[in-house]
Scaffold this active site. Structure first.
Site, short mmCIF file in Angstrom:
data_model
loop_
_atom_site.label_atom_id
_atom_site.label_comp_id
_atom_site.label_asym_id
_atom_site.label_seq_id
_atom_site.Cartn_x
_atom_site.Cartn_y
_atom_site.Cartn_z
N GLU A 160 14.00 41.36 -48.33
CA GLU A 160 15.46 41.38 -48.40
C GLU A 160 15.90 42.73 -48.97
O GLU A 160 15.44 43.13 -50.04
CB GLU A 160 15.94 40.25 -49.30
CG GLU A 160 17.43 40.20 -49.56
CD GLU A 160 17.80 39.11 -50.55
OE1 GLU A 160 19.01 38.84 -50.69
OE2 GLU A 160 16.89 38.52 -51.18
N GLU A 243 28.39 38.16 -54.12
CA GLU A 243 27.67 37.22 -54.94
C GLU A 243 28.47 37.01 -56.23
O GLU A 243 28.42 37.85 -57.13
CB GLU A 243 26.26 37.72 -55.27
CG GLU A 243 25.31 37.71 -54.09
CD GLU A 243 23.91 38.11 -54.49
OE1 GLU A 243 22.96 37.59 -53.87
OE2 GLU A 243 23.74 38.95 -55.41
#
Length: 383
Positions: A160, A243
């Site tokens: 990621e 986030e």
């Protein structure tokens, strides 16, 4: 022989009245249709609910780290967080990752995507973003780029890549800092670690970036150079969102674009540290700026040997700027990641030739110019 005439006139009168009545109904129906509201934006409160925008990107609520309610509302060009209840400790994982993406994520693929794509077949992956930040939240604004040894369209990928455009509050990426790097012409703090199921390499901006156009492959090559991926792996998705750890209502992706160019890649083993080659073009961007307003005169030069037909010049207006009118090109949308396209008389740029267009706009705060330009999805140099 004359007696039927009144009857004929009567029938004609009835017919005329009927036509007039039908016309009246048609006019009323037309007014009703014209007054009908446009299709409303879609609001999603389901934890993993999704919708599609522009017929090519998926917007996802993706609330996985909290049971508190989170709702997002999709727009024509992105989404906004409309409700973000609850909070989680800032030394742990965030509440969620509301985002928009091109590619495949947990069995959901965006319409018409060319992903997954093997890295050594991708020549460039241009993307652009325009963020809207909120003042009372603890969050990051970030890209999430996923790589895997296989062209999988489900589950968790092996590596990621995160690009933190902004962070607010006492939060940090997974792992630990491993230095700095220059990628895409910017300097980043680099963090490396694992969350237990995949490796994570994070590039953190030292100061907030509200909008940018760049090549995702620059970050992919930097990741390959650090040994966290291989050139025969696959790019599976390009995602952009937030986030949040605390609150988050008001955060927005104002606009997003992602394109993956395949078929003319750099070969089986490209130099992972080198960015993709620039298009044979050059852009000159001249401005006249005054308080709350400006004009821009843009000249695009084709420095190659082949004509450019149906040209499209993509760039991102810095935060606070908005186009009010343009000439010699069509420019849309009015803010964020915009694209200028040729009109009938200048849709082709001949080899060695150039064309000019311009626009007027409004701005607030400190004026800045776009970071870069892409002609038909490939990077240009700037004069």
């Amino acid at each position: 022989m004359r007696t039927p005439q009144p009857q004929v006139r009567t029938l004609r009168g009835l017919l005329s009245a009927l036509i007039a009545t039908l016309a009246s109904f048609a006019a009323v129906a037309s007014l009703i249709t014209a007054a009908a509201p446009a299709q409303a934006d879609t609001t999603i409160c389901e934890p993993f609910g999704t919708t599609t925008i522009q017929g090519r990107y998926v917007v996802q609520n993706n609330r996985w780290g909290s049971s508190a309610t989170q709702c997002i509302t999709s727009t024509d060009s992105g989404f906004r967080v409309t409700q973000a209840d609850g909070s989680v400790p800032t030394n742990g994982a965030p509440k969620s990752y509301p985002s928009v993406f091109n590619g495949c994520h947990y069995t959901t693929c965006s319409p018409g995507t060319s992903l997954p794509a093997r890295l050594n077949t991708v020549s460039s992956a241009p993307s652009s973003i325009s963020y809207g930040f909120a003042g009372d939240a603890v969050y990051n604004a970030s890209y999430d780029i996923w790589l895997d040894p296989t062209p999988r369209t489900d589950g968790v990928n092996q590596t990621e890549i995160m690009i933190w455009f902004n962070r607010v509050g006492p939060i940090q990426p997974i792992g630990s800092p491993v230095g700095t790097a220059t990628v895409g012409g910017r300097t980043w703090e680099v963090w490396s670690g694992s969350n237990g199921s995949n490796d994570v390499l994070s590039f953190v901006a030292p100061s907030a970036i509200s909008s940018w156009s760049f090549d995702v492959m620059d970050f992919v090559r930097a990741t390959v150079a650090r040994g966290l991926a291989e050139n025969d792996w696959y790019l599976t998705s390009v995602q952009a969102g937030f986030e949040p750890w605390q609150n988050g209502a008001g955060l927005a992706v104002n606009s997003f674009s992602s394109t993956v160019q395949t078929g003319t890649g750099p070969g089986p083993d490209p130099d992972p540290g080198e960015p993709g080659e620039a298009e044979a073009c050059e852009v000159s961007y001249g401005t006249n700026v005054w308080q709350n307003g400006f004009t821009a005169d843009v000249t695009v030069t084709n420095t190659g040997t082949a004509p450019v037909d149906g040209w499209r010049l993509a760039f991102t207006l810095p935060s606070g700027q908005r186009i009010t009118n343009a000439w010699n090109a069509s420019v849309a949308p009015s803010a964020g990641a915009v694209t200028a396209t040729g009109v009938a008389h200048n849709a082709r740029i001949a080899p060695g030739g150039s064309l000019s267009f311009g626009f007027q706009g409004a701005h607030g705060g400190t004026f800045a110019e776009p970071d870069g330009f892409r002609l038909n999805d490939a990077a240009c140099t700037t004069a």
